[in-house]
Design a protein around this motif. Structure first.
Motif, mmCIF file in Angstrom:
data_model
loop_
_atom_site.group_PDB
_atom_site.id
_atom_site.type_symbol
_atom_site.label_atom_id
_atom_site.label_comp_id
_atom_site.label_asym_id
_atom_site.label_seq_id
_atom_site.Cartn_x
_atom_site.Cartn_y
_atom_site.Cartn_z
ATOM 1 N N GLN A 120 -9.710 15.106 -5.248
ATOM 2 C CA GLN A 120 -9.897 13.686 -4.942
ATOM 3 C C GLN A 120 -8.796 13.113 -4.053
ATOM 4 O O GLN A 120 -8.538 11.915 -4.064
ATOM 5 C CB GLN A 120 -10.025 12.849 -6.228
ATOM 6 C CG GLN A 120 -11.092 13.340 -7.185
ATOM 7 C CD GLN A 120 -12.478 13.369 -6.553
ATOM 8 O OE1 GLN A 120 -12.898 12.399 -5.946
ATOM 9 N NE2 GLN A 120 -13.168 14.482 -6.681
ATOM 10 N N MET A 121 -8.144 13.969 -3.279
ATOM 11 C CA MET A 121 -7.160 13.520 -2.298
ATOM 12 C C MET A 121 -7.923 13.196 -1.018
ATOM 13 O O MET A 121 -8.676 14.031 -0.519
ATOM 14 C CB MET A 121 -6.117 14.603 -2.037
ATOM 15 C CG MET A 121 -5.353 15.035 -3.290
ATOM 16 S SD MET A 121 -4.312 13.745 -3.972
ATOM 17 C CE MET A 121 -3.047 13.686 -2.732
ATOM 18 N N LYS A 122 -7.732 11.993 -0.502
ATOM 19 C CA LYS A 122 -8.529 11.518 0.632
ATOM 20 C C LYS A 122 -7.785 11.691 1.953
ATOM 21 O O LYS A 122 -6.589 11.437 2.034
ATOM 22 C CB LYS A 122 -8.896 10.059 0.413
ATOM 23 C CG LYS A 122 -9.772 9.903 -0.826
ATOM 24 C CD LYS A 122 -9.824 8.479 -1.309
ATOM 25 C CE LYS A 122 -10.637 8.388 -2.571
ATOM 26 N NZ LYS A 122 -9.825 8.446 -3.762
ATOM 27 N N LEU A 123 -8.527 12.109 2.982
ATOM 28 C CA LEU A 123 -7.970 12.274 4.316
ATOM 29 C C LEU A 123 -7.528 10.913 4.828
ATOM 30 O O LEU A 123 -8.305 9.962 4.846
ATOM 31 C CB LEU A 123 -9.029 12.882 5.243
ATOM 32 C CG LEU A 123 -8.562 13.398 6.592
ATOM 33 C CD1 LEU A 123 -7.579 14.561 6.420
ATOM 34 C CD2 LEU A 123 -9.752 13.840 7.428
ATOM 35 N N THR A 124 -6.248 10.805 5.222
ATOM 36 C CA THR A 124 -5.629 9.525 5.538
ATOM 37 C C THR A 124 -4.758 9.660 6.789
ATOM 38 O O THR A 124 -4.146 10.693 7.020
ATOM 39 C CB THR A 124 -4.735 9.089 4.350
ATOM 40 O OG1 THR A 124 -5.528 9.080 3.161
ATOM 41 C CG2 THR A 124 -4.147 7.723 4.557
ATOM 42 N N VAL A 125 -4.692 8.584 7.552
ATOM 43 C CA VAL A 125 -3.822 8.547 8.725
ATOM 44 C C VAL A 125 -2.421 8.152 8.283
ATOM 45 O O VAL A 125 -2.227 7.187 7.547
ATOM 46 C CB VAL A 125 -4.351 7.532 9.765
ATOM 47 C CG1 VAL A 125 -3.395 7.425 10.943
ATOM 48 C CG2 VAL A 125 -5.732 7.940 10.239
ATOM 49 N N GLY A 126 -1.425 8.933 8.743
ATOM 50 C CA GLY A 126 -0.031 8.642 8.446
ATOM 51 C C GLY A 126 0.643 7.983 9.642
ATOM 52 O O GLY A 126 -0.023 7.468 10.543
ATOM 53 N N THR A 127 1.946 8.038 9.672
ATOM 54 C CA THR A 127 2.703 7.444 10.774
ATOM 55 C C THR A 127 2.582 8.296 12.027
ATOM 56 O O THR A 127 2.405 9.521 11.935
ATOM 57 C CB THR A 127 4.191 7.287 10.393
ATOM 58 O OG1 THR A 127 4.701 8.572 10.038
ATOM 59 C CG2 THR A 127 4.361 6.336 9.226
ATOM 60 N N ASN A 128 2.662 7.663 13.181
ATOM 61 C CA ASN A 128 2.615 8.347 14.476
ATOM 62 C C ASN A 128 1.387 9.247 14.636
ATOM 63 O O ASN A 128 1.487 10.359 15.149
ATOM 64 C CB ASN A 128 3.886 9.154 14.717
ATOM 65 C CG ASN A 128 5.110 8.277 14.748
ATOM 66 O OD1 ASN A 128 5.075 7.162 15.266
ATOM 67 N ND2 ASN A 128 6.191 8.758 14.175
ATOM 68 N N ASP A 129 0.243 8.775 14.158
ATOM 69 C CA ASP A 129 -1.033 9.498 14.272
ATOM 70 C C ASP A 129 -1.056 10.823 13.526
ATOM 71 O O ASP A 129 -1.852 11.712 13.830
ATOM 72 C CB ASP A 129 -1.423 9.710 15.744
ATOM 73 C CG ASP A 129 -1.844 8.421 16.422
ATOM 74 O OD1 ASP A 129 -2.344 7.511 15.726
ATOM 75 O OD2 ASP A 129 -1.689 8.329 17.654
ATOM 76 N N SER A 130 -0.176 10.994 12.539
ATOM 77 C CA SER A 130 -0.221 12.190 11.703
ATOM 78 C C SER A 130 -1.370 12.045 10.706
ATOM 79 O O SER A 130 -1.934 10.969 10.537
ATOM 80 C CB SER A 130 1.106 12.385 10.966
ATOM 81 O OG SER A 130 1.319 11.326 10.052
ATOM 82 N N VAL A 131 -1.700 13.145 10.057
ATOM 83 C CA VAL A 131 -2.793 13.147 9.093
ATOM 84 C C VAL A 131 -2.252 13.675 7.774
ATOM 85 O O VAL A 131 -1.535 14.674 7.741
ATOM 86 C CB VAL A 131 -3.964 14.025 9.584
ATOM 87 C CG1 VAL A 131 -5.105 14.011 8.603
ATOM 88 C CG2 VAL A 131 -4.436 13.557 10.955
ATOM 89 N N THR A 132 -2.593 12.993 6.692
ATOM 90 C CA THR A 132 -2.122 13.374 5.373
ATOM 91 C C THR A 132 -3.265 13.191 4.375
ATOM 92 O O THR A 132 -4.387 12.902 4.770
ATOM 93 C CB THR A 132 -0.873 12.533 4.991
ATOM 94 O OG1 THR A 132 -0.355 13.014 3.753
ATOM 95 C CG2 THR A 132 -1.198 11.064 4.879
ATOM 96 N N ALA A 133 -2.966 13.333 3.101
ATOM 97 C CA ALA A 133 -3.959 13.087 2.058
ATOM 98 C C ALA A 133 -3.318 12.250 0.964
ATOM 99 O O ALA A 133 -2.179 12.496 0.582
ATOM 100 C CB ALA A 133 -4.474 14.405 1.490
ATOM 101 N N LYS A 134 -4.056 11.260 0.507
ATOM 102 C CA LYS A 134 -3.571 10.378 -0.558
ATOM 103 C C LYS A 134 -4.678 10.147 -1.562
ATOM 104 O O LYS A 134 -5.842 10.035 -1.204
ATOM 105 C CB LYS A 134 -3.159 9.017 0.016
ATOM 106 C CG LYS A 134 -1.958 9.052 0.918
ATOM 107 C CD LYS A 134 -1.599 7.650 1.369
ATOM 108 C CE LYS A 134 -0.381 7.658 2.269
ATOM 109 N NZ LYS A 134 -0.063 6.319 2.747
ATOM 110 N N ARG A 135 -4.278 10.031 -2.804
ATOM 111 C CA ARG A 135 -5.263 9.768 -3.848
ATOM 112 C C ARG A 135 -5.903 8.392 -3.664
ATOM 113 O O ARG A 135 -7.083 8.216 -3.890
ATOM 114 C CB ARG A 135 -4.616 9.866 -5.229
ATOM 115 C CG ARG A 135 -5.644 9.865 -6.330
ATOM 116 C CD ARG A 135 -5.145 10.373 -7.657
ATOM 117 N NE ARG A 135 -4.478 11.650 -7.639
ATOM 118 C CZ ARG A 135 -5.089 12.845 -7.590
ATOM 119 N NH1 ARG A 135 -6.382 12.911 -7.504
ATOM 120 N NH2 ARG A 135 -4.395 13.960 -7.626
ATOM 121 N N ASP A 136 -5.115 7.413 -3.213
ATOM 122 C CA ASP A 136 -5.644 6.053 -3.046
ATOM 123 C C ASP A 136 -6.006 5.744 -1.587
ATOM 124 O O ASP A 136 -6.161 4.591 -1.221
ATOM 125 C CB ASP A 136 -4.646 5.029 -3.574
ATOM 126 C CG ASP A 136 -3.316 5.061 -2.828
ATOM 127 O OD1 ASP A 136 -3.061 6.016 -2.070
ATOM 128 O OD2 ASP A 136 -2.525 4.120 -3.004
#
Length: 167
Positions: A120-136
């Motif tokens: 349930q980790m969601k594909l998310t945009v991070g800083t400087n157009d990076s890509v991460t995963a966050k539960r929320d």
């Protein structure tokens, strides 16, 4: 080996290593012509998920083949240019590319326009157009050039003939 031949070769290897049925038979144009490929576009920014200089990030959607993806077996997102799969390093929550036979988390699904892992980790945009995963995470994604989410572009079993490919 030129790019299109290499892409075809790795696509075939990937498909043969998957969990779904792959039948030997007639050659399918979907592999050769790139049918079923799509871009993964972030709804808010309009930028696409791409691989550039080995790094996964958001960028210009016209940078083909860096933005080309395809569904593989076992809910894997296969990056066409690198012949690797989108995955999540659980401890660091870093989304990156892995060999498609990796033991890292390579499973992706959608709920509406949200892309998430089996944890349930969601594909998310991070800083400087990076890509991460966050539960929320609440970032939404679509198949580039359409309003459909990427899960509406299903994986299909393909019939391949090695004889036709090497003639």
């Amino acid at each position: 080996m030129d790019w299109s031949t290499q892409q075809l070769f790795y696509t075939i290897i990937f498909l043969l290593s998957g969990e779904s049925a792959v039948h030997l038979g007639s050659c399918v144009s979907a592999v050769i012509n790139g049918e079923d490929t799509f871009t993964i576009q972030h709804n808010s920014s309009g930028k696409c998920l791409l691989v550039q200089d080995g790094a996964l990030k958001l960028g210009d959607c016209s940078l083909v083949p860096a933005v080309s993806w395809k569904w593989g077996s076992a809910h894997r997102l296969f990056h066409m240019e690198s012949s690797m799969c989108l995955g999540l390093e659980v401890r660091s929550k870093i989304v990156t590319l892995f060999s498609c036979d990796s033991t890292e988390i390579l499973w992706w699904k959608c709920y509406e326009d949200i892309i998430y892992t089996e944890y349930q980790m969601k594909l998310t945009v991070g800083t400087n157009d990076s890509v991460t995963a966050k539960r929320d995470g609440q970032d939404t994604w679509k198949r580039g050039g359409s309003s459909e989410n990427i899960c509406q572009q299903p994986y299909r079993s393909m019939k391949l003939s090695f004889l036709h490919m090497f003639i």
